[in-house]
Enzyme design. Structure first.
Site, PDB file in Angstrom:
ATOM      1  N   SER A  95       0.871  -1.181   0.000  1.00 30.59           N
ATOM      2  CA  SER A  95       0.000   0.000   0.000  1.00 30.59           C
ATOM      3  C   SER A  95       0.906   1.228   0.000  1.00 30.59           C
ATOM      4  O   SER A  95       1.300   1.725   1.050  1.00 30.59           O
ATOM      5  CB  SER A  95      -0.903   0.007   1.238  1.00 30.59           C
ATOM      6  OG  SER A  95      -1.848  -1.027   1.162  1.00 30.59           O
ATOM      7  N   LYS A 170      -6.172   1.976  -4.440  1.00 34.69           N
ATOM      8  CA  LYS A 170      -6.129   1.372  -3.094  1.00 34.69           C
ATOM      9  C   LYS A 170      -6.316   2.450  -2.021  1.00 34.69           C
ATOM     10  O   LYS A 170      -7.085   2.267  -1.065  1.00 34.69           O
ATOM     11  CB  LYS A 170      -4.783   0.661  -2.889  1.00 34.69           C
ATOM     12  CG  LYS A 170      -4.557   0.115  -1.469  1.00 34.69           C
ATOM     13  CD  LYS A 170      -5.539  -0.985  -1.105  1.00 34.69           C
ATOM     14  CE  LYS A 170      -5.391  -1.440   0.338  1.00 34.69           C
ATOM     15  NZ  LYS A 170      -4.146  -2.172   0.599  1.00 34.69           N
ATOM     16  N   LYS A 239      -2.073   5.707   7.412  1.00 30.74           N
ATOM     17  CA  LYS A 239      -1.128   5.956   6.323  1.00 30.74           C
ATOM     18  C   LYS A 239      -1.851   6.091   4.988  1.00 30.74           C
ATOM     19  O   LYS A 239      -1.592   7.019   4.206  1.00 30.74           O
ATOM     20  CB  LYS A 239      -0.108   4.814   6.240  1.00 30.74           C
ATOM     21  CG  LYS A 239       0.923   4.980   5.132  1.00 30.74           C
ATOM     22  CD  LYS A 239       1.693   3.693   4.860  1.00 30.74           C
ATOM     23  CE  LYS A 239       0.852   2.708   4.085  1.00 30.74           C
ATOM     24  NZ  LYS A 239       1.626   1.521   3.629  1.00 30.74           N
TER      25      LYS A 239
END
Length: 295
Positions: A95, A170, A239
């Site tokens: 990611s 994502k 994040k």
């Protein structure tokens, strides 16, 4: 098909296990020797450095904790860049930050090397049974070349655009997921405060327009049972939210609702919940209004 995997954490380790059970030859690299040994016992082959792995495997998956480790793995002294060949194909599943992915792809292209980005969504259980959602960015011919590999670990594979598009998608998916989980948690918590039964509330929500993955899966299976076993950490969710909102800032796009959601997640993170499962955002909400949602 032979594939090397660099990064054997919660997701990478399960993807490696899945590929081994599907009959793939799997190369392994991770700093966690215990995890590596477990997968070697299943038939995997371990390597001392990412570069050594790249010399033996044409297809290489990187699925690492953060972008700094991705860059070091590719560009570092013992990294992949100088060991890859024109036949190699790097599949970047971390990611990560789309801007960095594009930067790394430019370096790869300059060196006549290939990569795609293919982050996954679905959690530990779907990694184990091979039903992950995979969002892929890259050239069509490169994606098609590894499609059988992706099919072994994913049920829903979507080619969303050029390299970097997978990581963009994502981050945006997790922005939606995090906001939905927080909003659903707040609503159920308020209902409990007002005397409603959370099980019955979820029965109504899941047969009505408020239904989501959070209401159908996360709240019944993790919140009501008080089973907050770590799968995808709150650290990682924060994040991804930061990445998504950073893209919005670069494009000068206001994000009123998801921006407010991020503040709630960051507040929970500041309380030390980062290493815990992301569903503990609900516990943070519970603490603020002094109730507990349980079955």
């Amino acid at each position: 098909m032979r594939v090397g995997i660099i990064g054997l954490g919660n997701m990478g380790g399960r993807i490696a296990k899945r590929l081994l059970t599907e009959g793939f030859e799997v190369g392994l690299f991770d700093v966690n020797e215990t995890t590596v040994r477990q997968l070697v016992d299943m038939g995997g082959k371990s390597f001392s450095t990412p570069g050594e792995l790249a010399e033996e495997f044409q297809y290489i998956i990187t699925i690492l904790p953060n972008v700094s480790i991705v860059k070091e793995t590719l560009l570092g002294e013992k990294g992949l860049l100088n060991r890859l060949t024109e036949k190699s194909l790097l599949i970047e599943m971390t990611s990560s930050e789309p801007s960095v992915t594009k930067e790394l792809n430019d370096i790869m292209t300059t060196n006549h090397l290939r990569m795609i980005d293919a982050p996954v969504s679905g959690g530990i259980q779907k990694a184990e049974n091979g039903s992950l959602a995979i969002m892929v960015g890259g050239k069509t011919q490169d994606v098609q070349e590894v499609y059988p590999l992706l099919q072994s670990i994913g049920e829903n594979i979507t080619h969303v655009g050029e390299v970097g598009s997978g990581h963009t998608m994502k981050a945006l998916n997790n922005l939606i997921s995090a906001t939905t989980l927080a909003a659903t948690g707040e609503a159920i918590a308020l209902g409990v405060k007002l005397g409603l039964d959370p099980n019955r509330m979820l029965d109504v929500v899941n047969s009505s327009t408020g239904r989501s993955f959070s209401s159908e899966y996360k709240l019944p299976n993790q919140v009501l049972t008080r089973d907050f076993e770590v799968g995808f950490t709150l650290d990682l969710m924060v994040k991804d939210l930061k990445i998504a909102l950073g893209m919005a800032e670069e494009e000068k796009v206001p994000m009123m609702i998801t921006g407010a959601s991020y503040q709630l997640w960051k507040q929970a993170w500041s309380k030390g919940r980062g290493p815990r499962d992301h569903t503990e955002i609900i516990q943070h909400i519970e603490e603020m209004i002094d109730i507990e949602i349980k079955g």
